[in-house]
Design a protein around this motif. Structure first.
Motif, mmCIF file in Angstrom:
data_model
loop_
_atom_site.group_PDB
_atom_site.id
_atom_site.type_symbol
_atom_site.label_atom_id
_atom_site.label_comp_id
_atom_site.label_asym_id
_atom_site.label_seq_id
_atom_site.Cartn_x
_atom_site.Cartn_y
_atom_site.Cartn_z
ATOM 1 N N PRO A 16 0.799 -1.397 0.025
ATOM 2 C CA PRO A 16 0.026 -0.130 -0.038
ATOM 3 C C PRO A 16 0.759 1.253 0.189
ATOM 4 O O PRO A 16 1.868 1.422 0.660
ATOM 5 C CB PRO A 16 -1.033 -0.209 1.298
ATOM 6 N N ALA A 17 0.450 2.227 -0.580
ATOM 7 C CA ALA A 17 1.310 3.534 -0.724
ATOM 8 C C ALA A 17 0.812 4.211 0.573
ATOM 9 O O ALA A 17 0.106 4.159 1.353
ATOM 10 C CB ALA A 17 0.609 4.424 -1.726
ATOM 11 N N PHE A 18 2.213 5.050 1.012
ATOM 12 C CA PHE A 18 2.224 5.794 2.037
ATOM 13 C C PHE A 18 2.256 7.364 1.769
ATOM 14 O O PHE A 18 3.080 7.866 1.160
ATOM 15 C CB PHE A 18 3.618 5.255 2.849
ATOM 16 N N GLU A 19 1.008 7.913 1.971
ATOM 17 C CA GLU A 19 0.781 9.358 1.599
ATOM 18 C C GLU A 19 1.463 10.289 2.684
ATOM 19 O O GLU A 19 0.719 10.451 3.702
ATOM 20 C CB GLU A 19 -0.625 9.487 1.180
ATOM 21 N N THR A 20 2.679 10.650 2.654
ATOM 22 C CA THR A 20 2.961 11.491 3.507
ATOM 23 C C THR A 20 2.321 13.011 3.814
ATOM 24 O O THR A 20 2.135 13.288 4.757
ATOM 25 C CB THR A 20 4.470 11.826 3.246
#
Length: 204
Positions: free
Chosen positions: A156-160
């Motif tokens: 899963p993408a990690f949206e900072t």
């Protein structure tokens, strides 16, 4: 004639004096960077905590030495991450950021995977303990993670930007993002406008 001149001079002096007084008493315009009325006061706290067992001191003691194992983060941000330390190792992404805890521990590494020259790249966060440092024979340093590019791409993408505000973790912002991303109530099923066939009446 002399009387007229004196009266004229007095009037000019009075008007000039009134204008000067008005100019002198005009309050200065507020500075552009002044805080707006009703703004919440700033909250200041420690960015990093002192190591456990050390004496807290308000006096700043400059540091002039380094210890083995310490690294300069700026030299590693943007570096390639490899899936091994052999000469045939492949680059599986690049180190985009590090997430630090208040006690200075590196909590997670944000690795950019996929895309080309940063375009279309996805960030994935992994525990920092999986990072390894490989010192090459030519004195170059490699960042090594024992995984594959496919594993990172499927993670899963990690949206900072959805979890941090100007570099500081913002749980409220993350919760708001989850609320905004919640799926809407499903639309009601479309009813068929065709009339159902009439049920035949029971025979007498």
């Amino acid at each position: 004639m002399r009387t007229t001149f004196l009266i004229t001079t007095a009037c000019v002096a009075w008007v000039s004096g009134g204008a000067w007084a008005q100019t002198a008493t005009t309050p200065a315009a507020p500075a552009d960077n002044a805080a707006p009325a009703g703004a919440e006061p700033a909250v200041t706290k420690e960015l990093f905590k002192a190591p456990s067992g050390s004496q807290a001191s308000t006096e700043i003691q400059p540091i002039s030495s380094v210890s083995e194992g310490q690294v300069l983060a700026s030299e590693f941000i943007g570096k390639a991450v490899y899936n091994g330390d052999g000469d045939d190792a492949q680059s599986i992404g690049e180190l985009n950021d590090l997430i630090l805890t208040p006690d200075g521990t590196v909590h997670a590494a944000v690795i950019g995977v996929g895309g080309f020259l940063g375009v279309g790249q996805k960030d994935v966060a992994i525990p920092a303990s999986h990072l390894k440092l490989s010192v090459r024979g030519d004195k170059s340093n490699w960042i090594v993670v024992n995984t594959t590019k496919e594993n990172l791409q499927s993670a899963p993408a990690f949206e900072t930007s959805a979890k941090f505000t100007e570099g500081v973790a913002d749980p409220n912002k993350a919760n708001e993002a989850k609320t905004d991303a919640a799926p809407a109530d499903p639309a009601p099923a479309v009813q068929d406008n065709k009339m159902a066939p009439a049920t035949p009446a029971p025979a007498n």
